[in-house]
Design a protein around this motif. Structure first.
Motif, PDB file in Angstrom:
ATOM      1  N   PHE A 177     -21.954  -4.917 -21.515  1.00  0.00           N
ATOM      2  CA  PHE A 177     -22.126  -4.749 -20.070  1.00  0.00           C
ATOM      3  C   PHE A 177     -22.586  -6.069 -19.450  1.00  0.00           C
ATOM      4  O   PHE A 177     -23.501  -6.714 -19.972  1.00  0.00           O
ATOM      5  CB  PHE A 177     -23.154  -3.647 -19.789  1.00  0.00           C
ATOM      6  N   VAL A 178     -21.946  -6.440 -18.346  1.00  0.00           N
ATOM      7  CA  VAL A 178     -22.234  -7.710 -17.675  1.00  0.00           C
ATOM      8  C   VAL A 178     -22.509  -7.441 -16.201  1.00  0.00           C
ATOM      9  O   VAL A 178     -21.661  -6.894 -15.497  1.00  0.00           O
ATOM     10  CB  VAL A 178     -21.052  -8.695 -17.817  1.00  0.00           C
ATOM     11  N   ALA A 179     -23.704  -7.818 -15.712  1.00  0.00           N
ATOM     12  CA  ALA A 179     -24.060  -7.621 -14.305  1.00  0.00           C
ATOM     13  C   ALA A 179     -23.616  -8.823 -13.479  1.00  0.00           C
ATOM     14  O   ALA A 179     -23.850  -9.975 -13.867  1.00  0.00           O
ATOM     15  CB  ALA A 179     -25.561  -7.411 -14.161  1.00  0.00           C
ATOM     16  N   LEU A 180     -22.978  -8.549 -12.348  1.00  0.00           N
ATOM     17  CA  LEU A 180     -22.628  -9.591 -11.384  1.00  0.00           C
ATOM     18  C   LEU A 180     -23.668  -9.546 -10.271  1.00  0.00           C
ATOM     19  O   LEU A 180     -23.725  -8.584  -9.505  1.00  0.00           O
ATOM     20  CB  LEU A 180     -21.230  -9.335 -10.792  1.00  0.00           C
TER      21      LEU A 180
ATOM     22  N   ILE B 135     -17.627  -4.310 -19.480  1.00  0.00           N
ATOM     23  CA  ILE B 135     -17.923  -3.467 -18.317  1.00  0.00           C
ATOM     24  C   ILE B 135     -18.725  -4.314 -17.332  1.00  0.00           C
ATOM     25  O   ILE B 135     -19.906  -4.595 -17.541  1.00  0.00           O
ATOM     26  CB  ILE B 135     -18.702  -2.193 -18.709  1.00  0.00           C
ATOM     27  N   PHE B 136     -18.035  -4.777 -16.299  1.00  0.00           N
ATOM     28  CA  PHE B 136     -18.681  -5.571 -15.255  1.00  0.00           C
ATOM     29  C   PHE B 136     -19.339  -4.629 -14.248  1.00  0.00           C
ATOM     30  O   PHE B 136     -18.727  -3.659 -13.802  1.00  0.00           O
ATOM     31  CB  PHE B 136     -17.661  -6.442 -14.526  1.00  0.00           C
ATOM     32  N   ILE B 137     -20.581  -4.930 -13.875  1.00  0.00           N
ATOM     33  CA  ILE B 137     -21.289  -4.123 -12.880  1.00  0.00           C
ATOM     34  C   ILE B 137     -21.421  -4.951 -11.608  1.00  0.00           C
ATOM     35  O   ILE B 137     -22.203  -5.910 -11.551  1.00  0.00           O
ATOM     36  CB  ILE B 137     -22.669  -3.681 -13.395  1.00  0.00           C
ATOM     37  N   ASP B 138     -20.611  -4.609 -10.614  1.00  0.00           N
ATOM     38  CA  ASP B 138     -20.664  -5.293  -9.323  1.00  0.00           C
ATOM     39  C   ASP B 138     -21.833  -4.718  -8.533  1.00  0.00           C
ATOM     40  O   ASP B 138     -21.888  -3.516  -8.268  1.00  0.00           O
ATOM     41  CB  ASP B 138     -19.347  -5.080  -8.573  1.00  0.00           C
ATOM     42  N   THR B 139     -22.785  -5.567  -8.173  1.00  0.00           N
ATOM     43  CA  THR B 139     -24.013  -5.109  -7.519  1.00  0.00           C
ATOM     44  C   THR B 139     -24.044  -5.535  -6.055  1.00  0.00           C
ATOM     45  O   THR B 139     -23.389  -6.502  -5.667  1.00  0.00           O
ATOM     46  CB  THR B 139     -25.259  -5.685  -8.228  1.00  0.00           C
ATOM     47  N   PRO B 140     -24.819  -4.823  -5.228  1.00  0.00           N
ATOM     48  CA  PRO B 140     -25.008  -5.263  -3.836  1.00  0.00           C
ATOM     49  C   PRO B 140     -25.655  -6.641  -3.778  1.00  0.00           C
ATOM     50  O   PRO B 140     -26.462  -6.989  -4.641  1.00  0.00           O
ATOM     51  CB  PRO B 140     -25.948  -4.193  -3.253  1.00  0.00           C
ATOM     52  N   GLY B 141     -25.302  -7.426  -2.759  1.00  0.00           N
ATOM     53  CA  GLY B 141     -25.921  -8.730  -2.575  1.00  0.00           C
ATOM     54  C   GLY B 141     -27.419  -8.589  -2.345  1.00  0.00           C
ATOM     55  O   GLY B 141     -27.865  -7.744  -1.565  1.00  0.00           O
ATOM     56  N   ILE B 142     -28.211  -9.396  -3.039  1.00  0.00           N
ATOM     57  CA  ILE B 142     -29.667  -9.332  -2.914  1.00  0.00           C
ATOM     58  C   ILE B 142     -30.073 -10.069  -1.637  1.00  0.00           C
ATOM     59  O   ILE B 142     -29.710 -11.227  -1.428  1.00  0.00           O
ATOM     60  CB  ILE B 142     -30.338  -9.952  -4.154  1.00  0.00           C
ATOM     61  N   HIS B 143     -30.809  -9.367  -0.792  1.00  0.00           N
ATOM     62  CA  HIS B 143     -31.124  -9.894   0.539  1.00  0.00           C
ATOM     63  C   HIS B 143     -32.493  -9.389   0.993  1.00  0.00           C
ATOM     64  O   HIS B 143     -33.099  -8.544   0.328  1.00  0.00           O
ATOM     65  CB  HIS B 143     -30.061  -9.440   1.547  1.00  0.00           C
TER      66      HIS B 143
END
Length: 302
Positions: A8-11, A57-65
């Motif tokens: 698993f890879v977090a984006l 398994i790429f995990i597309d995450t919300p932009g951190i803001h």
């Protein structure tokens, strides 16, 4: 016989750095919506890249803001919660943007985890001053010890294969978590609602986009025509003025939203689509926990 690798890879990264563009490009199909407006991605979306020898398994995450409401808090929590639950983190940055306080915040969060991190510098096709870029990158590498640094263009595909090879080298032997032909962990209704929301983002001005959510209330094969899918969706906004904008003069805006969405939805589900859109006002829904839960923005950990 070669062993099978998986992981698993977090984006992760700030808004609009190209996380969703990267994911869609690698999978060669659209599972994550894109718009030039920040904070487009709201939920973590798993995109599944499978070959004969590996599954990433790429995990597309919300932009951190910096959050301005409860929805913003949820989005940041979605991103930060992935750090300790993956095998690798890709910290994607916009090569055209200078190192800032938002990047430092992310780096300080990364220091709390033992998960290896790649720094991925995106949009290199737009770089004019390479010396300025390298000075900027030093701001990142002097603040954090990245495993590797990659320079890519997610839009054009530059160096993406090289990045994939680097990811695969870091993965260990593991099972195939998802069927070979599955590319997303979210149900079809989620993808459809996101496509509709993307068209709203694309067509409307600043007052509307972040106040919008989309709910699929009905989807089924038409009783008289098996090649037609009937879909009823509700576009949720926060104010009456936004409802008027979404509907538009003589209903033109909502017709255009429906027309653009219908074409894309048809390609995904493989049938013709009859899409009926409605607009509903839910006052200040982004700050109301009950509404956020109803719209799918709270998970079991909340």
């Amino acid at each position: 016989m070669n062993s099978f690798k998986s992981g698993f890879v977090a984006l992760i990264g700030r808004p609009n750095v190209g996380k969703s563009t990267f994911l869609n490009g690698v999978l060669k199909q659209k599972i994550s919506i894109i718009s030039p407006k920040p904070q487009t991605t709201r939920n973590c979306i798993q995109g599944i890249y499978t070959t004969d020898s590996e599954q990433i398994i790429f995990i597309d995450t919300p932009g951190i803001h910096k959050p301005l409401h409860k929805l913003g808090n949820f989005m940041n929590d979605e991103s930060l919660s992935t750090f300790d639950n993956v095998d690798l983190i890709m910290f994607i940055i916009d090569g055209c943007s200078e190192f800032g306080t938002g990047d430092l915040f992310i780096i300080n969060e990364l220091k709390k985890t033992q998960t290896p991190v790649f720094l991925v510098v995106n949009k290199i096709d737009l770089i004019k001053d390479k010396e300025k870029l390298m000075k900027n990158i030093i701001s990142y590498t002097s603040n954090y010890d990245f495993e590797e640094v990659y320079y890519i263009s997610a839009l054009n595909g530059n160096n993406v294969e090289k990045l994939l090879s680097g990811i695969i080298n870091k993965l260990e032997e593991g099972p195939m978590y998802f069927p070979k032909d599955q590319v997303c962990d979210h149900p079809e209704n989620f993808i459809i609602s996101e496509i509709i929301r993307e068209k709203v983002l694309y067509l409307t001005k600043e007052e509307v986009p972040h106040s919008v959510a989309v709910v699929i209330e009905y989807k089924d094969i038409n009783e008289e025509n098996p090649n037609l899918t009937d879909i009823n969706a509700v576009i949720v906004v926060e104010r009456q003025s936004q409802k008027k904008i979404i509907i538009g003069k003589k209903g033109q805006m909502i017709k255009e939203i429906g027309s653009l969405a219908r074409k894309e939805i048809a390609m995904i589900i493989g049938t013709k689509v009859y899409l009926e859109l409605f607009v509903r006002v839910e006052d200040d829904w982004r700050n109301r926990s009950s509404q956020l839960k109803k719209l799918g923005y709270f998970t079991e950990r909340d």
